[in-house]
Design a protein around this motif. Structure first.
Motif, PDB file in Angstrom:
ATOM      1  N   LEU A 152       0.833  -1.211   0.000  1.00  0.00           N
ATOM      2  CA  LEU A 152       0.000   0.000   0.000  1.00  0.00           C
ATOM      3  C   LEU A 152       0.864   1.256   0.000  1.00  0.00           C
ATOM      4  O   LEU A 152       0.571   2.226  -0.699  1.00  0.00           O
ATOM      5  CB  LEU A 152      -0.932  -0.004   1.213  1.00  0.00           C
ATOM      6  N   SER A 153       1.925   1.246   0.810  1.00  0.00           N
ATOM      7  CA  SER A 153       2.773   2.433   0.915  1.00  0.00           C
ATOM      8  C   SER A 153       3.558   2.683  -0.376  1.00  0.00           C
ATOM      9  O   SER A 153       3.902   3.826  -0.687  1.00  0.00           O
ATOM     10  CB  SER A 153       3.733   2.300   2.102  1.00  0.00           C
ATOM     11  N   GLU A 154       3.837   1.630  -1.138  1.00  0.00           N
ATOM     12  CA  GLU A 154       4.613   1.782  -2.368  1.00  0.00           C
ATOM     13  C   GLU A 154       3.746   1.983  -3.614  1.00  0.00           C
ATOM     14  O   GLU A 154       4.154   2.667  -4.552  1.00  0.00           O
ATOM     15  CB  GLU A 154       5.517   0.568  -2.563  1.00  0.00           C
ATOM     16  N   GLU A 161      -4.993   2.636   7.807  1.00  0.00           N
ATOM     17  CA  GLU A 161      -5.689   1.349   7.677  1.00  0.00           C
ATOM     18  C   GLU A 161      -6.638   1.178   8.843  1.00  0.00           C
ATOM     19  O   GLU A 161      -6.439   1.765   9.907  1.00  0.00           O
ATOM     20  CB  GLU A 161      -4.688   0.192   7.598  1.00  0.00           C
ATOM     21  N   SER A 162      -7.686   0.346   8.638  1.00  0.00           N
ATOM     22  CA  SER A 162      -8.691   0.137   9.682  1.00  0.00           C
ATOM     23  C   SER A 162      -9.150  -1.315   9.692  1.00  0.00           C
ATOM     24  O   SER A 162      -9.598  -1.834   8.660  1.00  0.00           O
ATOM     25  CB  SER A 162      -9.901   1.041   9.446  1.00  0.00           C
ATOM     26  N   LEU A 177       1.511   1.965   8.255  1.00  0.00           N
ATOM     27  CA  LEU A 177       0.337   2.822   8.086  1.00  0.00           C
ATOM     28  C   LEU A 177      -0.245   3.140   9.465  1.00  0.00           C
ATOM     29  O   LEU A 177      -0.088   2.367  10.412  1.00  0.00           O
ATOM     30  CB  LEU A 177      -0.722   2.130   7.230  1.00  0.00           C
ATOM     31  N   THR A 178      -0.936   4.267   9.563  1.00  0.00           N
ATOM     32  CA  THR A 178      -1.564   4.667  10.827  1.00  0.00           C
ATOM     33  C   THR A 178      -2.866   3.894  11.016  1.00  0.00           C
ATOM     34  O   THR A 178      -3.765   3.982  10.170  1.00  0.00           O
ATOM     35  CB  THR A 178      -1.853   6.175  10.839  1.00  0.00           C
ATOM     36  N   PRO A 179      -2.998   3.141  12.109  1.00  0.00           N
ATOM     37  CA  PRO A 179      -4.235   2.375  12.316  1.00  0.00           C
ATOM     38  C   PRO A 179      -5.361   3.220  12.923  1.00  0.00           C
ATOM     39  O   PRO A 179      -5.131   4.012  13.827  1.00  0.00           O
ATOM     40  CB  PRO A 179      -3.800   1.275  13.290  1.00  0.00           C
ATOM     41  N   ILE A 180      -6.554   3.038  12.384  1.00  0.00           N
ATOM     42  CA  ILE A 180      -7.783   3.584  12.986  1.00  0.00           C
ATOM     43  C   ILE A 180      -8.696   2.379  13.182  1.00  0.00           C
ATOM     44  O   ILE A 180      -9.513   2.043  12.318  1.00  0.00           O
ATOM     45  CB  ILE A 180      -8.448   4.647  12.093  1.00  0.00           C
ATOM     46  N   PRO A 181      -8.530   1.666  14.301  1.00  0.00           N
ATOM     47  CA  PRO A 181      -9.226   0.378  14.451  1.00  0.00           C
ATOM     48  C   PRO A 181     -10.726   0.504  14.693  1.00  0.00           C
ATOM     49  O   PRO A 181     -11.211   1.507  15.223  1.00  0.00           O
ATOM     50  CB  PRO A 181      -8.533  -0.251  15.665  1.00  0.00           C
ATOM     51  N   VAL A 182     -11.432  -0.538  14.302  1.00  0.00           N
ATOM     52  CA  VAL A 182     -12.847  -0.689  14.668  1.00  0.00           C
ATOM     53  C   VAL A 182     -12.932  -0.773  16.190  1.00  0.00           C
ATOM     54  O   VAL A 182     -12.065  -1.369  16.839  1.00  0.00           O
ATOM     55  CB  VAL A 182     -13.416  -1.980  14.036  1.00  0.00           C
ATOM     56  N   TYR A 183     -13.980  -0.180  16.771  1.00  0.00           N
ATOM     57  CA  TYR A 183     -14.165  -0.239  18.217  1.00  0.00           C
ATOM     58  C   TYR A 183     -14.528  -1.674  18.604  1.00  0.00           C
ATOM     59  O   TYR A 183     -15.597  -2.171  18.263  1.00  0.00           O
ATOM     60  CB  TYR A 183     -15.264   0.722  18.658  1.00  0.00           C
TER      61      TYR A 183
END
Length: 259
Positions: A152-154, A161-162, A177-183
């Protein structure tokens, strides 16, 4: 209004956003009906100042175009994400990726060069359908590993990402990548609109509000049509529009108490 993922969850205190896995013909048996009901939920979130992250597959993007909704949904509080089920891709992508195995559901089953190729052509497909900007990634069945992050980064400009980080299909060891996880509390308990009873979802939300958590809920496009067969098949009482509306009422009540 499209974009601005950097602004999501930046303020202090409790914040809420919705994510929708926008599937293809593998889950959406009546894809046209479900895509046709997307605006209904976007109107509900946007009028309540809530962002919706749409994780879009190529087939879903194709249907958005067919129904002339691609530009229209950009007027709502929407963030675009990439969603990939490698076993459910249009022929145009398969022609570039002849190594794809028909019944392989997980992206991580493929090597780094293969993942990169799949990701590149899925991104190109969405971009050509007008789905831009694409800022975040979620793998089908939460499938993701370090090869996925590297690819993804390349191959893309995606930096977020989540996933439900407790799922065994999520195998990240390096946060490229910076994670934004599901609660979520574990691999099964997550704030998913079609999981559990509405009472349990309310308790999960109230707990998140009490703890000032950043809260990303999840649902799926195959439930956007309130008459979809999944409701009867899975015994889901009250459709996701009703469920989300009740959760939003609790959020708004909490805001009013603080004023």
């Amino acid at each position: 209004m499209t974009g601005n993922l950097n602004k999501l969850f930046k303020d202090s205190g409790f914040q809420f956003a919705l994510s929708i896995d926008c599937e293809g013909t593998n889950f959406d048996k009546n894809l046209e009906n479900n895509v046709g009901n997307l605006e209904k939920i976007l109107e509900l979130t946007s009028v309540n100042n809530i962002y919706t992250i749409l994780f879009i597959t190529p087939y879903f993007a194709e249907m958005l175009c067919k129904l002339n909704l691609t530009e229209k949904i950009k007027n709502y509080k929407v963030i675009f994400g990439l969603h990939i089920h490698p076993d459910n891709l249009p022929k145009k992508i398969l022609n570039f990726c002849p190594f794809i195995r028909k019944n392989e559901e997980y992206l991580t089953a493929y090597s780094y060069p293969e993942q990169k190729m799949i990701i590149k052509h899925c991104m190109d497909y969405l971009t050509n359908k007008g789905i831009t900007p694409i800022e975040i990634f979620r793998g089908g069945y939460f499938s993701m590993d370090d090869n996925t992050s590297k690819a993804l980064s390349e191959a893309t400009n995606i930096t977020y990402e989540s996933h439900n980080i407790y799922r065994q299909q999520y195998k990240i060891t390096k946060n490229i990548l910076t994670p934004i996880p599901v609660y979520a509390f574990n691999d099964k308990e997550e704030l998913r609109l079609e999981y559990f009873s509405l009472d349990k979802l309310v308790l999960m939300l109230q707990n998140a509000i009490k703890k000032n958590n950043k809260t990303l809920a999840i649902t799926h496009s195959y439930l956007l049509d309130p008459t979809d067969h999944h409701y009867k098949r899975d015994g889901i009482k009250k459709d996701i529009h009703i469920r989300l509306n009740e959760l939003i009422q609790i959020i708004n009540l909490n805001k009013n108490k603080k004023i």
